[in-house]
Design an enzyme around this catalytic site. Structure first.
Site, PDB file in Angstrom:
ATOM      1  CB  CYS A  73      -0.874  -0.019   1.258  1.00  0.00           C
ATOM      2  SG  CYS A  73      -1.938   1.416   1.450  1.00  0.00           S
ATOM      3  CB  CYS A 183      -2.691   3.828  -5.748  1.00  0.00           C
ATOM      4  SG  CYS A 183      -4.042   3.058  -4.809  1.00  0.00           S
TER       5      CYS A 183
HETATM    6  N1  DGL Z   1      -3.740   0.516  -2.165  1.00  0.00           N
HETATM    7  C1  DGL Z   1      -3.523   1.755  -1.460  1.00  0.00           C
HETATM    8  C2  DGL Z   1      -2.275   2.432  -2.012  1.00  0.00           C
HETATM    9  O1  DGL Z   1      -1.471   1.775  -2.631  1.00  0.00           O
HETATM   10  C3  DGL Z   1      -4.761   2.564  -1.455  1.00  0.00           C
HETATM   11  C4  DGL Z   1      -4.732   3.619  -0.413  1.00  0.00           C
HETATM   12  C5  DGL Z   1      -6.101   4.002   0.085  1.00  0.00           C
HETATM   13  O2  DGL Z   1      -6.711   3.196   0.783  1.00  0.00           O
HETATM   14  O3  DGL Z   1      -6.509   5.128  -0.208  1.00  0.00           O
HETATM   15  O4  DGL Z   1      -2.043   3.606  -1.820  1.00  0.00           O
END
Ligand code: DGL
Length: 257
Positions: A73, A183
């Site tokens: 993440c 992301c």
């Molecule tokens: N998968 C997360 C990332 O890589 C998402 C972040 C979120 O929950 O906004 O940033």
């Protein structure tokens, strides 16, 4: 040799884009995936809030006896990686948007990065931006509503198309030839992004493969690869409910490279 699982964490379903790369590239390694789900999205929340969610999740992963941890993440990496490395003694790999390869390989010397506000405001991105912005123009955009599309299983819908157009078309019009997905949810929108790119010569880059290489390096360095005949076990955890757990498992089983 160490047959204990590798822990993989994300705010929700997005980290499965990294999970599938690990599953594919390290077939003997067991993986224990924690998708928060309850507090997702993290992108617009404060550092303190995100830190609390992540520590709770990592404590649970540690209880599942993980040998190393991947923070799949970008937002959580930006906000928590330093604290986590101080608090836990296992090796920890975080996400970093693939700005470097994008800048080095760009012909137009204009690259775009799409990520959450947390990632784009984080120190990690600022450092990378500073390092490479003299070699190319780096245009950043928040993928407004992208995480929600993936969490809501709406990747291939007209609403996804219009949200993706709103973010990607301005980058295309500015002349980018590389679009970095900063992301881990966004790779699930790649079909829709490709539709918007159409036949233009623009490459989409994400960091999943680089993370897999880093994980391999750490397993080798610490001599903690699983046995060659280890049958990998895939476990899923969430801070949310059983329905979400099922959603995680379904997404994982349909998440092909
Ligand atoms: N998968 C997360 C990332 O890589 C998402 C972040 C979120 O929950 O906004 O940033």
């Amino acid at each position: 040799m160490d047959n204990r699982p590798i822990g993989v964490f994300d705010s929700g379903l997005g980290g499965l884009s990294v999970w599938r790369e690990l599953q594919h590239g390290l077939p003997n390694e067991s993986l224990c995936y924690f998708g928060d789900g309850k507090n997702c999205p993290y992108g617009d929340q404060s550092k303190e809030e995100v830190l609390t969610y992540v520590i709770n999740a990592v404590d649970e992963l540690i209880n599942h006896d993980i040998k190393m941890l991947v923070i799949a993440c970008n937002a959580a990496t930006a906000y928590t990686i330093d604290v986590l490395r101080e608090k836990y003694s296992i090796p920890i790999v975080g996400m970093e948007p693939a700005i470097k390869p994008a800048v080095l390989e760009s012909k137009s010397k204009i690259v775009g990065i799409v990520a959450t506000a947390a990632t784009l405001n984080g120190q990690l991105f600022h450092n990378t931006y500073k390092k490479y912005s003299n070699q190319a123009t780096i245009l950043s955009s928040v993928g407004r509503g992208f995480v929600e599309l993936v969490e809501g299983d709406m990747e291939d819908t007209p609403i996804a198309q219009s949200r993706v157009e709103a973010v990607i078309l301005p980058l295309i019009n500015a002349g980018v030839d590389k679009i970095v997905l900063g992301c881990t949810h966004y790779p699930f929108l790649v079909n829709t992004i490709n539709k918007v790119i159409a036949n233009r010569d623009i490459q989409i880059i994400d960091s999943a493969s680089a993370v897999k290489s880093r994980v391999k390096f750490i397993l080798k360095q610490g001599d903690i690869f699983a046995d060659k005949d280890n049958v990998a076990n895939y476990e899923f955890l969430t801070a949310h409910n059983n329905e979400y757990l099922l959603k995680l498992k379904n997404k994982a089983s349909s998440a092909k490279i």
